[in-house]
Motif scaffolding. Structure first.
Motif, PDB file in Angstrom:
ATOM      1  N   ILE A   1       0.770  -1.187  -0.072  1.00  0.00           N
ATOM      2  CA  ILE A   1      -0.001  -0.064  -0.018  1.00  0.00           C
ATOM      3  C   ILE A   1       0.634   1.240   0.059  1.00  0.00           C
ATOM      4  CG2 ILE A   1      -0.111  -0.037   2.453  1.00  0.00           C
ATOM      5  CD1 ILE A   1      -2.750   1.437  -0.223  1.00  0.00           C
ATOM      6  N   GLN A   2       2.055   1.320   0.634  1.00  0.00           N
ATOM      7  CA  GLN A   2       3.007   2.293   0.556  1.00  0.00           C
ATOM      8  C   GLN A   2       3.352   2.660  -0.887  1.00  0.00           C
ATOM      9  OE1 GLN A   2       4.036   4.150   3.312  1.00  0.00           O
ATOM     10  NE2 GLN A   2       2.839   2.911   4.889  1.00  0.00           N
ATOM     11  N   ALA A   3       3.836   1.790  -1.232  1.00  0.00           N
ATOM     12  CA  ALA A   3       4.213   1.966  -2.981  1.00  0.00           C
ATOM     13  C   ALA A   3       2.876   2.492  -3.830  1.00  0.00           C
ATOM     14  CB  ALA A   3       4.560   0.655  -3.474  1.00  0.00           C
ATOM     15  N   GLN A   4       1.744   1.714  -3.648  1.00  0.00           N
ATOM     16  CA  GLN A   4       0.617   2.020  -4.268  1.00  0.00           C
ATOM     17  C   GLN A   4       0.347   3.633  -4.273  1.00  0.00           C
ATOM     18  OE1 GLN A   4      -2.130  -0.683  -3.149  1.00  0.00           O
ATOM     19  NE2 GLN A   4      -1.088  -2.569  -3.563  1.00  0.00           N
ATOM     20  N   ILE A   5       0.385   3.937  -2.935  1.00  0.00           N
ATOM     21  CA  ILE A   5       0.073   5.256  -2.610  1.00  0.00           C
ATOM     22  C   ILE A   5       0.841   6.462  -3.563  1.00  0.00           C
ATOM     23  CG2 ILE A   5      -0.096   7.241  -0.903  1.00  0.00           C
ATOM     24  CD1 ILE A   5      -2.720   5.577  -0.550  1.00  0.00           C
TER      25      ILE A   5
ATOM     26  N   GLN B   1      -6.833   4.117  -1.526  1.00  0.00           N
ATOM     27  CA  GLN B   1      -7.152   3.486  -0.212  1.00  0.00           C
ATOM     28  C   GLN B   1      -8.462   2.552  -0.327  1.00  0.00           C
ATOM     29  OE1 GLN B   1      -7.793   7.170   1.712  1.00  0.00           O
ATOM     30  NE2 GLN B   1      -5.797   7.136   2.672  1.00  0.00           N
ATOM     31  N   ASP B   2      -9.463   2.915  -1.158  1.00  0.00           N
ATOM     32  CA  ASP B   2     -10.530   2.030  -0.901  1.00  0.00           C
ATOM     33  C   ASP B   2     -10.460   0.688  -1.619  1.00  0.00           C
ATOM     34  OD1 ASP B   2     -12.020   4.165  -0.323  1.00  0.00           O
ATOM     35  OD2 ASP B   2     -12.912   4.935  -1.932  1.00  0.00           O
ATOM     36  N   ALA B   3      -9.615   0.627  -2.906  1.00  0.00           N
ATOM     37  CA  ALA B   3      -9.122  -0.557  -3.232  1.00  0.00           C
ATOM     38  C   ALA B   3      -8.462  -1.444  -2.414  1.00  0.00           C
ATOM     39  CB  ALA B   3      -8.570  -0.463  -4.782  1.00  0.00           C
ATOM     40  N   TYR B   4      -7.699  -0.849  -1.732  1.00  0.00           N
ATOM     41  CA  TYR B   4      -6.927  -1.663  -0.912  1.00  0.00           C
ATOM     42  C   TYR B   4      -7.636  -2.442   0.210  1.00  0.00           C
ATOM     43  CZ  TYR B   4      -3.498  -2.489   2.758  1.00  0.00           C
ATOM     44  OH  TYR B   4      -2.679  -3.063   3.990  1.00  0.00           O
ATOM     45  N   ALA B   5      -8.603  -1.550   0.954  1.00  0.00           N
ATOM     46  CA  ALA B   5      -9.460  -2.073   1.856  1.00  0.00           C
ATOM     47  C   ALA B   5     -10.320  -3.171   1.224  1.00  0.00           C
ATOM     48  CB  ALA B   5     -10.389  -0.887   2.507  1.00  0.00           C
ATOM     49  N   ALA B   6     -10.842  -2.905  -0.015  1.00  0.00           N
ATOM     50  CA  ALA B   6     -11.805  -3.743  -0.452  1.00  0.00           C
ATOM     51  C   ALA B   6     -11.272  -5.286  -0.725  1.00  0.00           C
ATOM     52  CB  ALA B   6     -12.270  -3.366  -1.708  1.00  0.00           C
ATOM     53  N   GLU B   7      -9.845  -5.108  -1.161  1.00  0.00           N
ATOM     54  CA  GLU B   7      -9.073  -6.471  -1.284  1.00  0.00           C
ATOM     55  C   GLU B   7      -8.829  -7.043  -0.316  1.00  0.00           C
ATOM     56  OE1 GLU B   7      -4.541  -7.494  -2.841  1.00  0.00           O
ATOM     57  OE2 GLU B   7      -5.537  -5.530  -3.509  1.00  0.00           O
TER      58      GLU B   7
END
Length: 329
Positions: free
Chosen positions: A178-182, A310-316
């Motif tokens: 998530i750090q790299a994705q952000i 953030q939303d996609a990460y939480a959904a995953e």
């Protein structure tokens, strides 16, 4: 217990190899690890944790706290805790536990907290209990309390003032995806490299910067190679006080109770300490001419750009409800 006792009560003749065997001593000794020196908030918080345990436990317990990265870095610590060897407790970033617990970095996700009041409200509640349960199940690591409070900003070898200058910026991020994705969503070029390699990587031009809070920039002298601080204020740190599950289960019931109570109280102590010191340490470096600070132009745009990630990460992770609960506090 005095501060000196905690930081200097070492096992005579002990080596890292001996520690890794998990050899037991006749007396209950809890071994902690810090990457930093006596002056860092993490070290002070672990010292306070030890004091609180001793105040609330009638039996005999000693604390052996190793400083200055003697036992490695946080990626080493999480392995030791999972295996129940070398160390018993420490403070670490959630992102460094991601390989054992994929959901745990959510509690430290960039741009999660609006401000210190929001951050404190979350950490003073039981909102993160689902993540604590997952960490125990998947990594066998117990969260005793929460410290943190440092505000993380961009730190670079050249100034960065806006999205145009952030575009393609080669920066180190912590290992959780998530750090790299952000930061990729913000058009930077993030890469996860070992924390111990950051200084040399900037010095040699492998990366042009990273992100961190003032205490660590000052303590590890990162300003020598990256003197420009851009106030993105993207993270207010959450730093769990953690203990190996194997260690915790082996403790007497009354010591378990004292450890858990001490973790909660030491966490509150550490949050007040670090959040209070953060601005002071940044100003000390400014006054010493060690860093040059500027605001990030158009920061509001960053907040909008990261929401879909953030939303996609939480959904995953199946954590959409948790994310919405945190946002709504």
């Amino acid at each position: 217990m005095t501060f000196m006792k905690t930081t200097t009560t070492l096992l005579k003749g002990a080596t890292l190899a001996a520690l890794l065997t998990g050899a037991a001593s006749a007396q209950t000794t809890l071994r902690g690890a810090s990457m930093f020196d006596n002056d860092h908030a993490f070290t002070k918080t672990m010292v306070r944790f030890a004091e609180l345990v001793e105040e609330n436990y009638d039996g005999e317990v000693e604390f052996d706290l190793r400083l200055n990265g003697e036992l490695g870095v946080e990626s080493d610590y999480v392995t030791y805790l999972n295996q129940g060897v070398a160390i018993d407790y420490t403070i670490m970033a959630p992102s460094n536990m991601a390989r054992f617990s994929p959901s745990i970095p959510l509690m430290d996700m960039p741009f999660l907290f609006r401000d210190l009041d929001h951050w404190n409200a979350v950490l003073s509640s039981d909102a993160l209990a689902p993540l604590e349960a997952e960490l125990l199940e998947t990594a066998d690591i117990v969260i005793l309390g929460y410290t943190g409070g440092g505000v993380r900003n961009l730190v670079s070898s050249e100034p960065i003032a806006n999205l145009d200058e952030l575009n393609g910026h080669r920066m180190r991020v912590m290992g959780a995806p998530i750090q790299a994705q952000i930061f990729a969503a913000l058009t930077a070029a993030p890469s996860a490299i070992s924390y111990s390699e950051v200084y040399n990587a900037i010095q040699t031009g492998v990366i042009a910067g990273f992100e961190n809070e003032a205490a660590s920039i000052q303590n590890l002298k990162f300003y020598e190679v990256a003197p420009y601080v851009t106030l993105t204020r993207h993270t207010i740190t959450v730093r769990p006080i953690v203990m190996s599950g194997k260690t915790y289960r082996d403790l007497p019931a009354d010591l378990q109770e004292a450890v858990m109570a001490a973790g909660s109280e030491a966490g509150a102590f550490g949050r007040a300490l670090e959040s209070g010191e953060d601005g002071e340490k940044l100003q000390e470096m400014i006054d010493a001419g060690q860093v040059f600070v500027n605001e990030f132009e158009g920061r509001e745009a960053l907040l909008e750009m990261v929401v879909p990630v953030q939303d996609a990460y939480a959904a995953e992770l199946g954590a959409t409800e948790l994310l919405e609960s945190i946002r709504g506090m």
